[in-house]
Scaffold this motif. Structure first.
Motif, PDB file in Angstrom:
ATOM      1  N   GLY A 125     -60.378 -15.100  36.836  1.00 37.01           N
ATOM      2  CA  GLY A 125     -59.668 -14.516  38.038  1.00 37.01           C
ATOM      3  C   GLY A 125     -60.294 -13.236  38.738  1.00 37.01           C
ATOM      4  O   GLY A 125     -60.494 -13.555  39.913  1.00 37.01           O
ATOM      5  N   ALA A 126     -60.772 -12.497  37.822  1.00 37.41           N
ATOM      6  CA  ALA A 126     -61.423 -11.144  38.381  1.00 37.41           C
ATOM      7  C   ALA A 126     -62.825 -11.377  39.004  1.00 37.41           C
ATOM      8  O   ALA A 126     -63.330 -10.810  39.969  1.00 37.41           O
ATOM      9  N   ALA A 127     -63.387 -12.732  38.412  1.00 39.83           N
ATOM     10  CA  ALA A 127     -64.777 -12.842  39.004  1.00 39.83           C
ATOM     11  C   ALA A 127     -64.957 -14.403  39.669  1.00 39.83           C
ATOM     12  O   ALA A 127     -65.821 -15.173  39.345  1.00 39.83           O
ATOM     13  N   SER A 128     -64.113 -14.707  40.460  1.00 40.04           N
ATOM     14  CA  SER A 128     -63.937 -16.004  40.877  1.00 40.04           C
ATOM     15  C   SER A 128     -64.925 -16.427  42.371  1.00 40.04           C
ATOM     16  O   SER A 128     -64.662 -17.119  43.165  1.00 40.04           O
ATOM     17  N   SER A 129     -65.772 -15.241  42.389  1.00 41.56           N
ATOM     18  CA  SER A 129     -66.656 -15.528  43.869  1.00 41.56           C
ATOM     19  C   SER A 129     -67.753 -16.405  43.602  1.00 41.56           C
ATOM     20  O   SER A 129     -68.166 -17.054  44.685  1.00 41.56           O
ATOM     21  N   THR A 130     -68.573 -16.395  42.744  1.00 47.34           N
ATOM     22  CA  THR A 130     -69.914 -17.068  42.442  1.00 47.34           C
ATOM     23  C   THR A 130     -69.198 -18.499  41.991  1.00 47.34           C
ATOM     24  O   THR A 130     -68.234 -18.718  41.352  1.00 47.34           O
ATOM     25  N   PRO A 131     -70.060 -19.301  42.150  1.00 46.78           N
ATOM     26  CA  PRO A 131     -69.910 -20.773  41.708  1.00 46.78           C
ATOM     27  C   PRO A 131     -69.723 -21.152  40.248  1.00 46.78           C
ATOM     28  O   PRO A 131     -68.822 -21.592  39.636  1.00 46.78           O
ATOM     29  N   TRP A 132     -70.682 -20.175  39.378  1.00 47.58           N
ATOM     30  CA  TRP A 132     -70.558 -20.287  37.931  1.00 47.58           C
ATOM     31  C   TRP A 132     -68.977 -19.837  37.494  1.00 47.58           C
ATOM     32  O   TRP A 132     -68.473 -20.314  36.751  1.00 47.58           O
ATOM     33  N   ALA A 133     -68.628 -18.592  38.391  1.00 43.39           N
ATOM     34  CA  ALA A 133     -67.152 -18.231  37.857  1.00 43.39           C
ATOM     35  C   ALA A 133     -66.057 -19.304  38.389  1.00 43.39           C
ATOM     36  O   ALA A 133     -65.179 -19.490  37.753  1.00 43.39           O
ATOM     37  N   LYS A 134     -66.395 -20.072  39.318  1.00 38.95           N
ATOM     38  CA  LYS A 134     -65.591 -21.074  39.713  1.00 38.95           C
ATOM     39  C   LYS A 134     -65.172 -21.840  38.758  1.00 38.95           C
ATOM     40  O   LYS A 134     -64.231 -22.455  38.257  1.00 38.95           O
ATOM     41  N   GLN A 135     -66.530 -22.456  38.091  1.00 42.17           N
ATOM     42  CA  GLN A 135     -66.671 -23.362  36.974  1.00 42.17           C
ATOM     43  C   GLN A 135     -65.829 -22.777  35.932  1.00 42.17           C
ATOM     44  O   GLN A 135     -64.919 -23.364  35.200  1.00 42.17           O
ATOM     45  N   LEU A 136     -65.784 -21.598  35.500  1.00 40.81           N
ATOM     46  CA  LEU A 136     -65.299 -20.821  34.557  1.00 40.81           C
ATOM     47  C   LEU A 136     -63.817 -21.023  34.749  1.00 40.81           C
ATOM     48  O   LEU A 136     -62.966 -21.166  33.814  1.00 40.81           O
ATOM     49  N   SER A 137     -63.208 -20.896  35.894  1.00 41.46           N
ATOM     50  CA  SER A 137     -62.018 -20.704  36.175  1.00 41.46           C
ATOM     51  C   SER A 137     -61.326 -21.965  36.254  1.00 41.46           C
ATOM     52  O   SER A 137     -60.292 -22.334  35.630  1.00 41.46           O
ATOM     53  N   LEU A 138     -62.080 -23.125  36.514  1.00 41.77           N
ATOM     54  CA  LEU A 138     -61.686 -24.546  36.120  1.00 41.77           C
ATOM     55  C   LEU A 138     -61.340 -24.730  34.776  1.00 41.77           C
ATOM     56  O   LEU A 138     -60.347 -25.428  34.678  1.00 41.77           O
ATOM     57  N   ALA A 139     -62.439 -24.427  33.846  1.00 43.64           N
ATOM     58  CA  ALA A 139     -62.098 -24.375  32.600  1.00 43.64           C
ATOM     59  C   ALA A 139     -61.083 -23.887  32.010  1.00 43.64           C
ATOM     60  O   ALA A 139     -60.292 -24.465  31.305  1.00 43.64           O
ATOM     61  N   ALA A 140     -61.085 -22.512  32.614  1.00 45.64           N
ATOM     62  CA  ALA A 140     -59.625 -21.743  32.351  1.00 45.64           C
ATOM     63  C   ALA A 140     -58.218 -22.526  32.443  1.00 45.64           C
ATOM     64  O   ALA A 140     -57.378 -22.503  31.551  1.00 45.64           O
ATOM     65  N   ARG A 141     -58.281 -23.139  33.578  1.00 42.93           N
ATOM     66  CA  ARG A 141     -57.298 -23.879  34.108  1.00 42.93           C
ATOM     67  C   ARG A 141     -56.842 -25.002  33.281  1.00 42.93           C
ATOM     68  O   ARG A 141     -55.861 -25.226  32.866  1.00 42.93           O
ATOM     69  N   ARG A 142     -57.881 -25.863  32.787  1.00 43.13           N
ATOM     70  CA  ARG A 142     -57.790 -26.765  31.861  1.00 43.13           C
ATOM     71  C   ARG A 142     -57.083 -26.415  30.442  1.00 43.13           C
ATOM     72  O   ARG A 142     -56.460 -26.973  29.961  1.00 43.13           O
ATOM     73  N   ARG A 143     -58.013 -25.061  30.197  1.00 39.76           N
ATOM     74  CA  ARG A 143     -57.286 -24.580  28.899  1.00 39.76           C
ATOM     75  C   ARG A 143     -55.618 -24.274  28.882  1.00 39.76           C
ATOM     76  O   ARG A 143     -54.920 -24.706  28.106  1.00 39.76           O
ATOM     77  N   ARG A 144     -55.367 -23.778  30.205  1.00 41.95           N
ATOM     78  CA  ARG A 144     -53.897 -23.480  30.473  1.00 41.95           C
ATOM     79  C   ARG A 144     -53.109 -24.684  30.416  1.00 41.95           C
ATOM     80  O   ARG A 144     -52.079 -24.748  29.735  1.00 41.95           O
ATOM     81  N   THR A 145     -53.536 -25.730  31.088  1.00 41.94           N
ATOM     82  CA  THR A 145     -53.198 -27.051  31.235  1.00 41.94           C
ATOM     83  C   THR A 145     -52.637 -27.661  29.463  1.00 41.94           C
ATOM     84  O   THR A 145     -51.667 -28.149  29.345  1.00 41.94           O
ATOM     85  N   ALA A 146     -53.960 -27.287  28.823  1.00 35.72           N
ATOM     86  CA  ALA A 146     -53.704 -28.135  27.533  1.00 35.72           C
ATOM     87  C   ALA A 146     -52.379 -27.327  26.777  1.00 35.72           C
ATOM     88  O   ALA A 146     -52.029 -28.317  26.022  1.00 35.72           O
ATOM     89  N   TRP A 147     -52.561 -25.961  26.896  1.00 33.67           N
ATOM     90  CA  TRP A 147     -51.038 -25.375  26.079  1.00 33.67           C
ATOM     91  C   TRP A 147     -49.924 -25.916  26.838  1.00 33.67           C
ATOM     92  O   TRP A 147     -48.856 -25.907  26.086  1.00 33.67           O
ATOM     93  N   LEU A 148     -49.853 -25.986  28.171  1.00 34.09           N
ATOM     94  CA  LEU A 148     -48.807 -26.555  28.672  1.00 34.09           C
ATOM     95  C   LEU A 148     -48.253 -27.881  28.267  1.00 34.09           C
ATOM     96  O   LEU A 148     -46.919 -28.091  27.825  1.00 34.09           O
ATOM     97  N   PHE A 149     -49.265 -28.910  28.022  1.00 36.63           N
ATOM     98  CA  PHE A 149     -49.192 -30.262  27.652  1.00 36.63           C
ATOM     99  C   PHE A 149     -48.612 -29.947  26.241  1.00 36.63           C
ATOM    100  O   PHE A 149     -47.971 -31.143  25.634  1.00 36.63           O
ATOM    101  N   LEU A 150     -49.030 -29.156  25.552  1.00 37.45           N
ATOM    102  CA  LEU A 150     -48.794 -29.285  24.068  1.00 37.45           C
ATOM    103  C   LEU A 150     -47.563 -28.324  23.625  1.00 37.45           C
ATOM    104  O   LEU A 150     -46.821 -28.806  22.529  1.00 37.45           O
ATOM    105  N   MET A 151     -47.127 -27.589  24.541  1.00 39.18           N
ATOM    106  CA  MET A 151     -45.919 -26.641  24.315  1.00 39.18           C
ATOM    107  C   MET A 151     -44.613 -27.635  23.566  1.00 39.18           C
ATOM    108  O   MET A 151     -44.000 -27.082  22.775  1.00 39.18           O
TER     109      MET A 151
END
Lengths: 316, 282
Positions: A9-35
């Protein structure tokens, strides 16, 4: 988890960071679906296991599970001195080694037969699946009737053939009843091994066999130097799964011979202490020992090799 | 080496092979056949080792339903096994999406935990499960059995569905993500319909697992009205401990086994198709 979220969230300005945030969102989704699954599994597996282990250090009784006192390792010390327990351990080891050994051998023979070209192969394959489809309790009852000392068909045939002089008490005699219990388990579980072995046999490269035949190798030689080494991993998986099943055996023994000391496995012994004698503390110590043995075997399995997911699905 | 000796050996080998096939067929089918034959005999005919029921009667079948609430027992098993299967499939489908489609730290640990739960002995949680079931007021109830059966069916369905989920093509998911579909929509709208056959096969296996369960059903139920099929069959008793009504036991066994055998015959095509898909015919 929280770290990954805030960092992206802190570094969401660069495209690279946007990618990272997408991956982080995916990881959060994973735990949500697993819970939901993890919560249920924690409630029905982890918690009861924890409570059982906790009970093993107490003198709890089934009639009043809340009124218990901490007794330390007393239950385990009694267990170590109880000859009945050690007999149950011995029975379980004998049962596991003999039944899994026979199932592997027989399963291999059936798999090789099913793999050959013969008319009506589909029908034969369906027939082999019958014991696998029958509930363990039912197959135990079917065999108990066939092995009945007075009216059983097994004694009738053996008497008619002159192989025995008088009816054998299959389910009464200590040695015979162990043999009977093993025979029923072998009948029921061999299809499992046969299925796994057959799956492995059917993907063997045919060129190897043609090359071996051109070189003039005989059938026996081909089996031991090509077939067996190639299907060994699949057989090993089958043996491990069957071994773990056999270690915890309960149904077949309980239905065939009840709590008889001659055949009682660790599971049968533990349940008798726990339910029939109401001694939850002592019974839990016994089940915890069984759990440790199974955990040890599982740990060996997990470290020793990768388990093929598809094979598990086809055969259980 | 003369050609004659060779062909004699070939014929002998062929004969031995068919003898082996016959032996396998007899070994696997005879016990079930004998149960059917015995269930159709009554009176003294039951105690004769005749290969055919010369005077077939359905008296044993009628008696099974007359002596005990056997229809209720079958309904109990159907309810418990169905609920445990449906609950497991729901929870497992969601979990399998995470485990099969997303890379995240802790994934391997979760998978190993699930595998270990499916391996550890049922009896190892017996007293803790008893406490849980009784604490929730579910002792001697079908709900208690459904709850406890999740320990068997949930790890199994999660494990298998994860494997199936992994095999689905990544392009499907990528296209949906580009279209802005949420993960939930991808799972429910795209993956689950595609996996219908796998869900059916997994569900059937989980159903069989729950249908056959004995230890929990024996321990967590008390009254005949709450029994499941395996417990009812194990506890059928006669006038004395030494005089089991074998005809009825066999009749009950056949009743609950025939549908299962039929189901597995249907499933068998799926299993065999899966197994032979990669096979090269020589």
């Amino acid at each position: 988890m929280a770290d990954a979220g805030s960092a992206s969230g802190a570094a969401s300005s660069t495209p690279w960071a946007k990618q990272l945030s997408l991956a982080a969102r995916r990881r959060r989704t994973a735990w949500l679906f697993l819970m939901p699954m993890l919560l249920v599994l924690a409630a029905v597996a982890a918690w009861p296991l924890f409570r059982t282990i906790a009970f093993s250090f107490t003198d709890a009784y089934l009639s009043d599970l809340s009124g218990w006192q901490f007794v330390g390792l007393d239950n385990y010390l009694y267990l170590a001195q109880d000859p009945q327990w050690w007999r149950a351990v011995g029975n379980t080891v004998i049962f596991t080694v003999v039944s899994v050994g026979l199932e592997t051998l027989l399963g291999l023979v059936i798999a090789l037969t099913l793999n050959a070209h013969l008319p009506g192969r589909g029908l034969l394959r369906a027939a082999v699946l019958i014991p696998w489809a029958i509930p363990t309790v039912v197959s135990a009852k079917m065999w108990a009737w066939m092995l009945n000392d007075l009216y059983g068909v097994v004694n009738a045939v053996l008497l008619a053939l002159g192989l025995i002089a008088e009816p054998w008490a299959w389910l009464g005699d200590p040695v015979l009843s162990m043999a009977a219990v093993i025979a029923v388990d072998v009948w029921k579980a061999t299809p499992f091994v046969a299925l796994l072995a057959l799956a492995a046999l059917q993907v063997l490269p045919q060129q190897l066999y043609e090359a071996a035949r051109i070189d003039g190798a005989g059938a026996v030689r081909i089996f031991f130097s090509i077939t067996l080494p190639l299907i060994r991993p699949a057989l090993l998986v089958a043996v491990i799964f069957r071994g773990l099943d056999a270690l915890r055996v309960f149904d077949v023994i309980y239905v065939l011979t009840g709590n008889s000391a001659a055949t009682a496995s660790m599971s049968v012994y533990a349940r008798q202490q726990l339910v029939e004698f109401q001694d939850v503390g002592y019974g839990s110590a016994a089940t915890t020992c069984l759990f440790l043995v199974a955990a040890l075997v599982t740990a060996l399995l997990v470290t020793a090799g990768r388990v093929n997911v598809g094979q598990r699905s086809a055969a259980t | 080496m003369s050609a004659g000796r060779h062909s004699i050996m070939r014929i002998a080998g062929r004969f031995g092979f068919y003898l082996l096939v016959a032996a396998i067929l007899f070994y696997t089918v005879f016990p079930f056949y004998w149960a059917i034959v015995s269930s159709l005999k009554s009176g003294s005919a039951l105690f004769e080792a005749e290969l055919l029921p010369w005077d077939p009667t359905f008296e044993n079948y009628a008696a099974v339903f007359r002596d005990q609430p056997f229809a209720r027992t079958i309904a109990n098993s159907l309810i418990v096994a169905t609920l445990a299967t449906v609950l497991s499939l729901l929870l497992a489908a969601s979990a399998a999406f995470a485990l099969g489609r997303i890379r995240f730290r802790g994934r391997t640990t979760v998978l190993l935990a699930i595998l270990s739960v499916s391996m550890f002995p049922q009896v190892a949680v017996l007293s803790g499960m008893f406490e849980l079931v009784r604490g929730l007021g579910l002792y001697n109830s079908l709900a208690g059995l459904v709850l406890s059966y999740l320990i068997l069916t949930l790890p199994f369905t999660t494990w298998v569905l994860t494997a199936f989920m992994r095999e689905l093509p990544a392009e499907l998911e990528e296209a949906a993500i580009v279209d802005g579909a949420s993960s939930w929509r991808i799972l429910v709208g795209i993956f689950l319909p595609l996996m219908a056959p796998s869900l059916a096969a997994t569900g059937l296996l989980a159903f069989i697992l729950a249908w056959n369960e004995f230890l929990f059903a024996l321990t967590f139920t008390l009254s005949p009205e709450q029994r499941t099929v395996p417990v009812a069959i194990a506890l059928i008793s006669g006038a004395s401990a030494y005089e089991l009504p074998w005809g009825r036991v066999m009749a009950a066994s056949v009743i609950v086994t025939l549908p299962l055998v039929a189901l597995v015959m249907l499933l068998q095509r799926r299993i065999v198709a899966g197994l032979t898909a990669g096979a090269i015919k020589g």
